[in-house]
Design an enzyme around this catalytic site. Structure first.
Site: not given
Length: 256
Positions: A134, A147
């Site tokens: 990501s 995250y």
């Protein structure tokens, strides 16, 4: 060019979103595809013409069985796409639930460790491992701690695996997209602010599409890219290059 024809491809988390887009892309490119999900997706696999094995990537034994079954049914693996992931966003470090950090680590980092470990054991020399990371691995946002940390760890894991598996000619790469227009993003009413932010921040003025991530996987999985390993491919619409023209104009007009 960029052929994956007849390659055995495994996609984790292949039942929805980026994973499903990748499964469809690889099937269209005439690869032999297997995918896993935590729930029963055998009907979907039948519709697509893919092989399904149920598995939770955070459980090492289930991952070992997944890779073993793919090898027994389809032969040695050529391409492994580690897409299954977890995300906890509303979690400030000072006040958030620390269990979210453990959950994201167990799925995003340890799940990928298990998949690389057991996938490489049944992979042909010269194979490819693509980890779906990501933009959060490269730029952090507040309250996204679980995250952010897990995806940064995934990027470090990619580099380590590329070094260790390079002796076998196995390439390991990660793809780092920004916000992607998955089913979850489209269906969540509170996602409008995130989409609007990316529309303003990115020079291309939009979020990434699932098919664009799948296309990047296809590109990296092909033998044409056989000298790309240990790196991260950014799919951020130019965000890390700098502020968009629109945002610059907003800042200038706001200061007048």
């Amino acid at each position: 060019m960029f052929s994956v024809r007849d390659k055995v491809v495994v996609v984790t988390g292949g039942g929805t979103g980026i994973g499903l887009a990748t499964v469809k892309r690889m099937l269209a490119a005439e690869a032999t595809v297997a995918f896993c999900t935590r729930s029963d997706s055998s009907a979907l696999a039948g519709e697509l013409g893919a092989t399904f094995v149920r598995a939770d990537v955070s459980d090492e034994e289930q991952v070992r069985v997944l890779m073993s079954q793919v090898r027994d049914r389809l032969g040695p693996i050529d391409v492994l796409v580690n897409n299954a992931g977890a995300w906890d966003f509303d979690c400030p470090i000072e006040t958030g639930d620390t269990e979210a950090f453990r959950h994201n680590h167990d799925v995003n980092v340890m799940g990928t460790v298990y998949c690389i470990k057991h996938g490489a054991a049944v992979m042909r020399d010269g194979g490819v491992i693509v980890n779906i990371s990501s933009l959060a691995a490269h730029i952090s946002l507040p309250s996204y701690g679980p995250y952010n940390a897990s995806k940064a760890g995934l990027s470090g894991l990619t580099r380590t695996a590329a070094i260790e598996l390079g002796e076998r000619g196995i390439r390991v790469i990660d793809i780092a997209p920004g916000t992607v227009a998955t089913e979850n993003l489209v269906n969540e009413t509170d996602s409008e602010a995130e989409v609007a932010a990316f529309n303003n921040l990115t020079p291309l003025r939009r979020v990434c599409e699932m098919d664009e991530v799948a296309a990047a996987v296809h590109f990296l999985a092909s033998d044409d890219c056989r000298y790309i390993s240990g790196s991260s491919l950014l799919l951020d619409g130019g965000m890390l290059a700098g502020m968009s023209v629109g945002l610059c104009e907003m800042l200038v007009s706001g200061s007048e």
